[in-house]
Design an enzyme around this catalytic site. Structure first.
Site, PDB file in Angstrom:
ATOM      1  N   HIS A  60       1.531 -14.611  12.812  1.00 60.58           N
ATOM      2  CA  HIS A  60       1.112 -13.227  12.564  1.00 60.58           C
ATOM      3  C   HIS A  60       1.243 -12.412  13.860  1.00 60.58           C
ATOM      4  O   HIS A  60       1.592 -11.229  13.821  1.00 60.58           O
ATOM      5  CB  HIS A  60      -0.349 -13.176  12.086  1.00 60.58           C
ATOM      6  CG  HIS A  60      -0.554 -13.801  10.731  1.00 60.58           C
ATOM      7  ND1 HIS A  60      -1.254 -14.964  10.556  1.00 60.58           N
ATOM      8  CD2 HIS A  60      -0.162 -13.407   9.500  1.00 60.58           C
ATOM      9  CE1 HIS A  60      -1.281 -15.268   9.264  1.00 60.58           C
ATOM     10  NE2 HIS A  60      -0.623 -14.356   8.605  1.00 60.58           N
TER      11      HIS A  60
ATOM     12  N   GLN B 168       9.440 -14.475  -1.378  1.00 56.42           N
ATOM     13  CA  GLN B 168       8.577 -13.282  -1.360  1.00 56.42           C
ATOM     14  C   GLN B 168       9.311 -12.106  -0.713  1.00 56.42           C
ATOM     15  O   GLN B 168       9.294 -10.986  -1.233  1.00 56.42           O
ATOM     16  CB  GLN B 168       7.294 -13.601  -0.591  1.00 56.42           C
ATOM     17  CG  GLN B 168       6.443 -12.386  -0.268  1.00 56.42           C
ATOM     18  CD  GLN B 168       5.106 -12.750   0.339  1.00 56.42           C
ATOM     19  OE1 GLN B 168       4.202 -13.171  -0.365  1.00 56.42           O
ATOM     20  NE2 GLN B 168       4.953 -12.587   1.648  1.00 56.42           N
TER      21      GLN B 168
END
Ligand code: PAF
Length: 275
Positions: A32, A151
């Site tokens: 992240h 995704q």
């Protein structure tokens, strides 16, 4: 860093600057951090980096890990602050979805294979929440990791099909030193599972370097390597076209090897381009 917890407050945020969004479900880790770094690069020093943290109930399977999904609120907040995030959007589930909700966003082609086949409704949940985040936060661009390859392809398709005026930025998969793809779910693995999970990277790299033309041969090689680890339970190993996600028979420059394998109760996904 501004922290916003209601949709009304998020919608009220004046936005004069370029805003780049990193949508997450929290339990933030170094991958992240990389998404946030890329978001900053794209926003520029005068732009705004927004991170959303929302464990989206709609994308979990019934009986899945929604309840036990890690939610280290304080640590995540600290992580964002240290990473130089400007806006943290952290809504409550009850504020995001009306109890009588009846509108969903569903991509119907790319979602029908791989993860979509194993986890029915998963991508409907993902597309619905990402579309909502796009509407609420109105970013100029949004950043997604390539680890969730399907995704990413589906979000790109949704953005194209629904004319969201938002650039999608893809970031290569970040890995631990032993090759395991960084994931919030890695923390579920016990030490034996964690050790054996490195087989995924070994299988992907061996399959890539073997430079086999037949997709069946590529899959057979990857499966053989994975099956050498006694705790590994393969859900799928497939070679697909990177854009259409349709299975390919002969590998080419646009082929990607995708897999989902469980170790104990933890299901991991990973992928690698073949050329
Ligand atoms: O990749 C994730 O963390 C989630 O699927 C996303 C994109 C934040 C939607 O909930």
């Amino acid at each position: 860093m501004k922290i916003v917890t209601t949709i009304a407050d998020a919608l009220a945020q004046a936005r004069a600057k370029r805003r780049v969004l990193v949508p997450t479900m929290g339990a933030l880790h170094k991958a992240h951090g990389e998404l946030i770094r890329v978001a900053r690069e794209s926003a520029g020093k005068d732009g705004e980096v927004a991170v959303s943290i929302f464990v989206n109930p709609l994308q979990f399977q019934p009986g899945g890990d929604y309840d036990r999904y890690p939610r280290p609120e304080k640590a995540d907040e600290e992580f964002c602050r240290n990473a130089g995030v400007d806006l943290l959007f952290r809504p409550l589930a009850e504020n995001v979805y009306a109890t009588d909700r009846s509108t969903f966003v569903e991509e119907t082609s790319l979602s029908s294979t791989l993860e979509g086949k194993s986890r029915p409704g998963h991508f409907r949940g993902v597309c619905t929440v990402v579309a909502k985040l796009f509407n609420i936060l109105a970013p100029d661009a949004a950043v997604f990791g390539e680890k969730d390859f399907q995704q990413l392809a589906i979000i790109r398709r949704m953005v194209r099909d629904l004319n969201f005026n938002i650039g999608i930025i893809a970031v290569p998969t970040m890995r631990e030193e032993d090759g395991l793809a960084c994931s919030s779910r890695n923390q579920y693995l016990n030490s034996e599972e964690r050790e054996q999970a490195t087989v995924l990277f070994k299988a992907l790299t061996a399959a890539r370097h073997a430079r086999k033309k037949s997709a069946n041969d590529v899959v057979a090689l990857a499966r053989k390597i994975i099956n050498e680890e006694p705790l590994a339970r393969i859900d799928y190993v497939e070679v697909a076209d990177a854009e259409t996600l349709k299975p390919v028979e002969i590998t080419g420059p646009n082929s990607v090897l995708l897999l989902a394998v469980s170790f104990g109760k933890t299901r991991l996904i990973d992928n690698m381009r073949l050329v």
